[in-house]
Write an enzyme that holds these catalytic residues in place. Structure first.
Site, PDB file in Angstrom:
ATOM      1  N   PRO A  11      35.671  43.958  45.070  1.00  0.00           N
ATOM      2  CA  PRO A  11      35.337  43.375  46.568  1.00  0.00           C
ATOM      3  C   PRO A  11      36.107  42.070  46.907  1.00  0.00           C
ATOM      4  CG  PRO A  11      33.685  43.035  44.896  1.00  0.00           C
ATOM      5  CD  PRO A  11      34.740  44.005  44.452  1.00  0.00           C
ATOM      6  N   ASN A  12      36.085  42.196  48.140  1.00  0.00           N
ATOM      7  CA  ASN A  12      36.808  41.076  49.041  1.00  0.00           C
ATOM      8  C   ASN A  12      38.124  41.002  49.005  1.00  0.00           C
ATOM      9  OD1 ASN A  12      34.135  39.838  50.236  1.00  0.00           O
ATOM     10  ND2 ASN A  12      33.626  39.295  47.856  1.00  0.00           N
ATOM     11  N   ARG A  19      41.316  35.011  52.959  1.00  0.00           N
ATOM     12  CA  ARG A  19      40.684  34.474  52.104  1.00  0.00           C
ATOM     13  C   ARG A  19      41.202  33.339  51.260  1.00  0.00           C
ATOM     14  NH1 ARG A  19      38.541  37.638  46.759  1.00  0.00           N
ATOM     15  NH2 ARG A  19      36.847  36.294  46.157  1.00  0.00           N
ATOM     16  N   TYR A  24      44.317  31.999  46.741  1.00  0.00           N
ATOM     17  CA  TYR A  24      44.705  33.573  46.455  1.00  0.00           C
ATOM     18  C   TYR A  24      45.920  33.842  47.144  1.00  0.00           C
ATOM     19  CZ  TYR A  24      39.990  34.466  44.876  1.00  0.00           C
ATOM     20  OH  TYR A  24      38.976  34.319  43.946  1.00  0.00           O
ATOM     21  N   ASN A  75      41.885  45.189  39.348  1.00  0.00           N
ATOM     22  CA  ASN A  75      41.338  43.621  39.607  1.00  0.00           C
ATOM     23  C   ASN A  75      40.002  43.743  40.159  1.00  0.00           C
ATOM     24  OD1 ASN A  75      40.624  41.491  40.583  1.00  0.00           O
ATOM     25  ND2 ASN A  75      42.695  40.998  41.613  1.00  0.00           N
ATOM     26  N   ALA A  78      34.802  39.952  41.825  1.00  0.00           N
ATOM     27  CA  ALA A  78      33.632  39.606  41.399  1.00  0.00           C
ATOM     28  C   ALA A  78      32.894  40.338  40.193  1.00  0.00           C
ATOM     29  CB  ALA A  78      32.627  39.066  42.477  1.00  0.00           C
ATOM     30  N   HIS A  81      32.654  39.809  36.344  1.00  0.00           N
ATOM     31  CA  HIS A  81      31.927  38.739  35.637  1.00  0.00           C
ATOM     32  C   HIS A  81      30.399  39.038  35.353  1.00  0.00           C
ATOM     33  CE1 HIS A  81      35.387  36.465  36.808  1.00  0.00           C
ATOM     34  NE2 HIS A  81      35.316  36.544  38.050  1.00  0.00           N
ATOM     35  N   ASP A  88      31.317  50.197  31.153  1.00  0.00           N
ATOM     36  CA  ASP A  88      31.035  51.290  30.959  1.00  0.00           C
ATOM     37  C   ASP A  88      31.878  52.579  31.214  1.00  0.00           C
ATOM     38  OD1 ASP A  88      29.006  50.198  29.225  1.00  0.00           O
ATOM     39  OD2 ASP A  88      27.227  51.058  30.519  1.00  0.00           O
ATOM     40  N   GLU A  99      43.886  44.532  32.896  1.00  0.00           N
ATOM     41  CA  GLU A  99      43.104  43.661  33.993  1.00  0.00           C
ATOM     42  C   GLU A  99      44.204  42.703  34.672  1.00  0.00           C
ATOM     43  OE1 GLU A  99      39.929  42.015  31.994  1.00  0.00           O
ATOM     44  OE2 GLU A  99      39.083  40.522  33.461  1.00  0.00           O
ATOM     45  N   HIS A 101      43.970  39.612  37.560  1.00  0.00           N
ATOM     46  CA  HIS A 101      43.643  38.622  38.337  1.00  0.00           C
ATOM     47  C   HIS A 101      44.584  37.807  39.221  1.00  0.00           C
ATOM     48  CE1 HIS A 101      39.434  39.528  37.006  1.00  0.00           C
ATOM     49  NE2 HIS A 101      39.838  39.354  35.699  1.00  0.00           N
ATOM     50  N   LEU A 102      44.528  37.602  40.428  1.00  0.00           N
ATOM     51  CA  LEU A 102      45.439  36.675  41.177  1.00  0.00           C
ATOM     52  C   LEU A 102      45.500  35.384  40.745  1.00  0.00           C
ATOM     53  CD1 LEU A 102      44.398  38.325  44.614  1.00  0.00           C
ATOM     54  CD2 LEU A 102      46.693  38.455  43.709  1.00  0.00           C
ATOM     55  N   SER A 103      44.315  34.896  40.641  1.00  0.00           N
ATOM     56  CA  SER A 103      43.972  33.669  40.265  1.00  0.00           C
ATOM     57  C   SER A 103      43.932  33.371  38.901  1.00  0.00           C
ATOM     58  CB  SER A 103      42.930  32.628  41.006  1.00  0.00           C
ATOM     59  OG  SER A 103      41.933  33.356  40.493  1.00  0.00           O
ATOM     60  N   ARG A 108      38.901  27.950  36.675  1.00  0.00           N
ATOM     61  CA  ARG A 108      38.069  28.039  37.646  1.00  0.00           C
ATOM     62  C   ARG A 108      36.535  27.669  37.223  1.00  0.00           C
ATOM     63  NH1 ARG A 108      39.138  32.575  41.882  1.00  0.00           N
ATOM     64  NH2 ARG A 108      37.838  31.118  43.063  1.00  0.00           N
ATOM     65  N   ARG A 112      33.322  32.419  36.017  1.00  0.00           N
ATOM     66  CA  ARG A 112      34.498  33.188  36.173  1.00  0.00           C
ATOM     67  C   ARG A 112      35.080  33.116  34.870  1.00  0.00           C
ATOM     68  NH1 ARG A 112      35.024  33.781  41.764  1.00  0.00           N
ATOM     69  NH2 ARG A 112      34.509  32.200  43.014  1.00  0.00           N
TER      70      ARG A 112
HETATM   71  C1  DQA Z   1      39.695  37.598  41.265  1.00  0.00           C
HETATM   72  C2  DQA Z   1      38.919  36.413  40.560  1.00  0.00           C
HETATM   73  C3  DQA Z   1      37.367  36.704  40.724  1.00  0.00           C
HETATM   74  O1  DQA Z   1      36.830  35.778  40.017  1.00  0.00           O
HETATM   75  C4  DQA Z   1      37.077  36.651  42.037  1.00  0.00           C
HETATM   76  O2  DQA Z   1      35.753  36.960  42.138  1.00  0.00           O
HETATM   77  C5  DQA Z   1      37.858  37.499  42.884  1.00  0.00           C
HETATM   78  C6  DQA Z   1      39.477  37.449  42.904  1.00  0.00           C
HETATM   79  C7  DQA Z   1      41.185  37.116  41.277  1.00  0.00           C
HETATM   80  O3  DQA Z   1      42.069  37.986  41.471  1.00  0.00           O
HETATM   81  O4  DQA Z   1      41.949  36.138  40.932  1.00  0.00           O
HETATM   82  O5  DQA Z   1      37.394  37.935  44.053  1.00  0.00           O
HETATM   83  O6  DQA Z   1      39.537  38.807  40.480  1.00  0.00           O
END
Ligand code: DQA
Length: 143
Positions: A11-12, A19, A24, A75, A78, A81, A88, A99, A101-103, A108, A112
């Site tokens: 999501p997002n 964003r 990011y 990725n 959210a 977490h 599962d 896995e 994550h950009l950040s 953080r 997270r």
């Molecule tokens: C994220 C890190 C997550 O904590 C966050 O909710 C995101 C992006 C990242 O790519 O850094 O939406 O997965």
């Protein structure tokens, strides 16, 4: 022909570029998809790239990956977490999981720092921005 790598985004992430660019960056998800497809082609991988804001859609895609993919780069955003459903589904997929994550989630907020997905991931890449997806592809290529 060998099966593709599924590259799944939670999501997002469709908002990338607009964003919180200070966290990011300004790269859009379409930019990331293009880079992933280009590098995938160089490495000889087909790529199926998707993003969803809905947990069930990601679970459906992970279930499909079990039969149709050779590996998953995810990725989960959210959902990382708190989604036991995604945990599962990844467990049931019985595929190599990367896995991304950009950040750097560990720099953080505390919430997270916990990842349900990491329990199912062979490797976790955080804080490398869009390049993390490319690192994931390169990891899978040399694996
Ligand atoms: C994220 C890190 C997550 O904590 C966050 O909710 C995101 C992006 C990242 O790519 O850094 O939406 O997965």
């Amino acid at each position: 022909m060998s099966k593709p790598i599924f590259v799944l985004n939670g999501p997002n992430l469709n908002m990338l570029g607009r964003r919180k660019p200070e966290i990011y960056g300004t790269t859009t998800l379409a930019d990331i998809e293009e880079k992933v497809r280009d590098r995938g082609e160089e490495l000889g991988f087909g790529i199926e790239f998707m993003q969803s804001n809905h947990e069930g859609d990601l679970v459906d895609e992970i279930q499909r990956a079990r039969d149709e993919a050779c590996a998953i780069i995810i990725n989960p955003a959210a959902f990382t977490h708190y989604s036991i459903a995604i945990h599962d589904a990844l467990e049931a997929a019985e595929l190599p999981v990367v896995e991304v994550h950009l950040s750097n989630v560990h720099r953080r907020e505390d919430f997270r720092h916990l990842s349900y997905v990491s329990l199912q991931a062979e490797t976790v890449i955080a804080g490398a921005g869009a390049y993390g997806y490319i690192m994931g592809l390169e990891y899978l290529a040399q694996r």
